[in-house]
Design a protein around this motif. Structure first.
Motif, mmCIF file in Angstrom:
data_model
loop_
_atom_site.group_PDB
_atom_site.id
_atom_site.type_symbol
_atom_site.label_atom_id
_atom_site.label_comp_id
_atom_site.label_asym_id
_atom_site.label_seq_id
_atom_site.Cartn_x
_atom_site.Cartn_y
_atom_site.Cartn_z
ATOM 1 N N ARG A 93 -4.957 26.112 1.381
ATOM 2 C CA ARG A 93 -3.911 26.926 0.761
ATOM 3 C C ARG A 93 -2.601 26.840 1.543
ATOM 4 N NH1 ARG A 93 -6.047 32.327 0.804
ATOM 5 N NH2 ARG A 93 -8.152 31.606 1.093
ATOM 6 N N CYS A 94 -2.684 26.875 2.871
ATOM 7 C CA CYS A 94 -1.470 26.768 3.689
ATOM 8 C C CYS A 94 -0.795 25.425 3.494
ATOM 9 C CB CYS A 94 -1.802 26.959 5.166
ATOM 10 S SG CYS A 94 -2.181 28.650 5.610
ATOM 11 N N LYS A 95 -1.583 24.376 3.429
ATOM 12 C CA LYS A 95 -1.018 23.038 3.250
ATOM 13 C C LYS A 95 -0.397 22.898 1.860
ATOM 14 C CE LYS A 95 -2.025 18.234 4.088
ATOM 15 N NZ LYS A 95 -3.009 17.272 4.549
ATOM 16 N N GLN A 96 -1.040 23.481 0.840
ATOM 17 C CA GLN A 96 -0.482 23.427 -0.510
ATOM 18 C C GLN A 96 0.828 24.188 -0.581
ATOM 19 O OE1 GLN A 96 -3.635 24.887 -2.989
ATOM 20 N NE2 GLN A 96 -4.487 22.855 -3.327
ATOM 21 N N LYS A 97 0.902 25.335 0.086
ATOM 22 C CA LYS A 97 2.151 26.094 0.092
ATOM 23 C C LYS A 97 3.255 25.294 0.768
ATOM 24 C CE LYS A 97 0.373 30.774 -0.027
ATOM 25 N NZ LYS A 97 0.251 32.036 0.706
ATOM 26 N N ARG A 98 2.898 24.608 1.849
ATOM 27 C CA ARG A 98 3.888 23.788 2.552
ATOM 28 C C ARG A 98 4.368 22.653 1.648
ATOM 29 N NH1 ARG A 98 1.754 20.590 7.467
ATOM 30 N NH2 ARG A 98 1.368 19.051 5.854
ATOM 31 N N ASN A 99 3.452 22.023 0.922
ATOM 32 C CA ASN A 99 3.824 20.934 0.028
ATOM 33 C C ASN A 99 4.540 21.446 -1.213
ATOM 34 O OD1 ASN A 99 2.708 19.124 1.774
ATOM 35 N ND2 ASN A 99 0.783 18.948 0.662
ATOM 36 N N ASP A 100 4.146 22.618 -1.714
ATOM 37 C CA ASP A 100 4.814 23.189 -2.882
ATOM 38 C C ASP A 100 6.249 23.571 -2.561
ATOM 39 O OD1 ASP A 100 2.562 22.862 -4.381
ATOM 40 O OD2 ASP A 100 1.934 24.957 -4.296
ATOM 41 N N PHE A 101 6.502 23.881 -1.303
ATOM 42 C CA PHE A 101 7.851 24.262 -0.906
ATOM 43 C C PHE A 101 8.820 23.117 -1.138
ATOM 44 C CE2 PHE A 101 11.181 24.931 2.309
ATOM 45 C CZ PHE A 101 11.638 26.164 1.869
ATOM 46 N N SER A 102 8.340 21.911 -0.990
ATOM 47 C CA SER A 102 9.218 20.760 -1.220
ATOM 48 C C SER A 102 8.932 20.123 -2.573
ATOM 49 C CB SER A 102 9.020 19.742 -0.103
ATOM 50 O OG SER A 102 7.694 19.301 -0.113
ATOM 51 N N SER A 103 8.482 20.903 -3.493
ATOM 52 C CA SER A 103 8.112 20.361 -4.794
ATOM 53 C C SER A 103 9.233 20.556 -5.806
ATOM 54 C CB SER A 103 6.823 21.031 -5.274
ATOM 55 O OG SER A 103 7.061 22.400 -5.510
ATOM 56 N N GLN A 104 8.880 20.790 -7.018
ATOM 57 C CA GLN A 104 9.802 20.821 -8.150
ATOM 58 C C GLN A 104 10.912 21.845 -7.988
ATOM 59 O OE1 GLN A 104 9.716 18.561 -10.460
ATOM 60 N NE2 GLN A 104 11.492 19.387 -11.498
ATOM 61 N N ALA A 105 10.606 23.019 -7.452
ATOM 62 C CA ALA A 105 11.633 24.051 -7.305
ATOM 63 C C ALA A 105 12.729 23.590 -6.355
ATOM 64 C CB ALA A 105 11.003 25.349 -6.798
ATOM 65 N N ILE A 106 12.361 22.913 -5.305
ATOM 66 C CA ILE A 106 13.352 22.421 -4.345
ATOM 67 C C ILE A 106 14.198 21.318 -4.967
ATOM 68 C CG2 ILE A 106 13.636 21.278 -2.109
ATOM 69 C CD1 ILE A 106 12.755 24.180 -1.918
ATOM 70 N N VAL A 107 13.562 20.435 -5.697
ATOM 71 C CA VAL A 107 14.286 19.341 -6.347
ATOM 72 C C VAL A 107 15.307 19.907 -7.331
ATOM 73 C CG1 VAL A 107 14.025 17.364 -7.894
ATOM 74 C CG2 VAL A 107 12.416 17.707 -6.014
ATOM 75 N N GLU A 108 14.909 20.912 -8.102
ATOM 76 C CA GLU A 108 15.831 21.527 -9.054
ATOM 77 C C GLU A 108 16.984 22.216 -8.336
ATOM 78 O OE1 GLU A 108 13.485 24.122 -11.457
ATOM 79 O OE2 GLU A 108 12.424 22.465 -12.435
ATOM 80 N N ALA A 109 16.703 22.908 -7.248
ATOM 81 C CA ALA A 109 17.756 23.599 -6.503
ATOM 82 C C ALA A 109 18.742 22.600 -5.907
ATOM 83 C CB ALA A 109 17.142 24.455 -5.404
ATOM 84 N N LYS A 110 18.236 21.495 -5.390
ATOM 85 C CA LYS A 110 19.126 20.478 -4.834
ATOM 86 C C LYS A 110 20.007 19.863 -5.909
ATOM 87 C CE LYS A 110 16.388 19.087 -0.847
ATOM 88 N NZ LYS A 110 15.601 18.011 -0.234
ATOM 89 N N SER A 111 19.443 19.628 -7.100
ATOM 90 C CA SER A 111 20.258 19.048 -8.170
ATOM 91 C C SER A 111 21.332 20.024 -8.629
ATOM 92 C CB SER A 111 19.375 18.617 -9.335
ATOM 93 O OG SER A 111 18.781 19.742 -9.942
ATOM 94 N N ARG A 112 21.004 21.317 -8.664
ATOM 95 C CA ARG A 112 22.012 22.316 -9.029
ATOM 96 C C ARG A 112 23.114 22.378 -7.986
ATOM 97 N NH1 ARG A 112 18.840 27.061 -9.103
ATOM 98 N NH2 ARG A 112 16.915 25.975 -9.497
ATOM 99 N N MET A 113 22.747 22.245 -6.722
ATOM 100 C CA MET A 113 23.756 22.270 -5.661
ATOM 101 C C MET A 113 24.670 21.059 -5.768
ATOM 102 S SD MET A 113 21.606 23.622 -2.365
ATOM 103 C CE MET A 113 22.888 23.139 -1.247
ATOM 104 N N LYS A 114 24.134 19.908 -6.113
ATOM 105 C CA LYS A 114 24.955 18.704 -6.245
ATOM 106 C C LYS A 114 25.930 18.841 -7.401
ATOM 107 C CE LYS A 114 21.826 15.469 -4.067
ATOM 108 N NZ LYS A 114 20.928 14.338 -4.218
ATOM 109 N N GLU A 115 25.487 19.487 -8.482
ATOM 110 C CA GLU A 115 26.369 19.688 -9.617
ATOM 111 C C GLU A 115 27.515 20.620 -9.248
ATOM 112 O OE1 GLU A 115 23.908 21.193 -12.716
ATOM 113 O OE2 GLU A 115 22.835 19.297 -12.969
#
Length: 124
Positions: A93-115
């Motif tokens: 569970r800890c490893k999944q949370k660590r990997n989920d942190f850099s998953s889709q939500a992060i990618v979307e946030a980075k794309s919004r920041m670039k815009e």
């Protein structure tokens, strides 16, 4: 993995210590960044002459977190197996949370920041 084993109010057998060390070395397959651990072996009812249960407690250290599990059973080996089952679930569970942190939500946030960072030439 660096593992410190403490037997409280009794002397642990070398074969028991080797068994516990071998079992906990397998935890590296579930989480690759385990720093170390501390195991406490206790006897429940050691004050009286009859030992009711044998207790295994583990404090496992991973970056940013400390996991603690306590289980009891009739033998230290079976209590160790029960502790390992719980620890495996927690580590996954800890490893999944660590990997989920850099998953889709992060990618979307980075794309919004670039815009939002569209540069306009200085108007000076």
């Amino acid at each position: 993995m660096r593992l410190q084993i403490n037997a409280v109010h009794f002397t642990a057998d070398r074969s028991l210590l080797d068994f516990i060390q071998a079992k906990f070395n397998k935890l590296d397959t579930f989480h690759d960044r385990i720093i170390g651990g501390e195991v406490f072996l206790r006897l429940d009812g050691a004050d009286t002459n009859k030992v009711k249960q044998k207790i295994v407690e583990i404090r496992l250290t991973i970056p940013g977190k400390e996991l603690f599990v306590k289980e009891s059973d009739k033998t230290f080996e079976s209590a160790t197996d029960r502790v390992l089952d719980v620890l495996k679930d927690k580590l996954v569970r800890c490893k999944q949370k660590r990997n989920d942190f850099s998953s889709q939500a992060i990618v979307e946030a980075k794309s919004r920041m670039k815009e939002d960072e569209v540069f306009e030439p200085d108007e000076l």
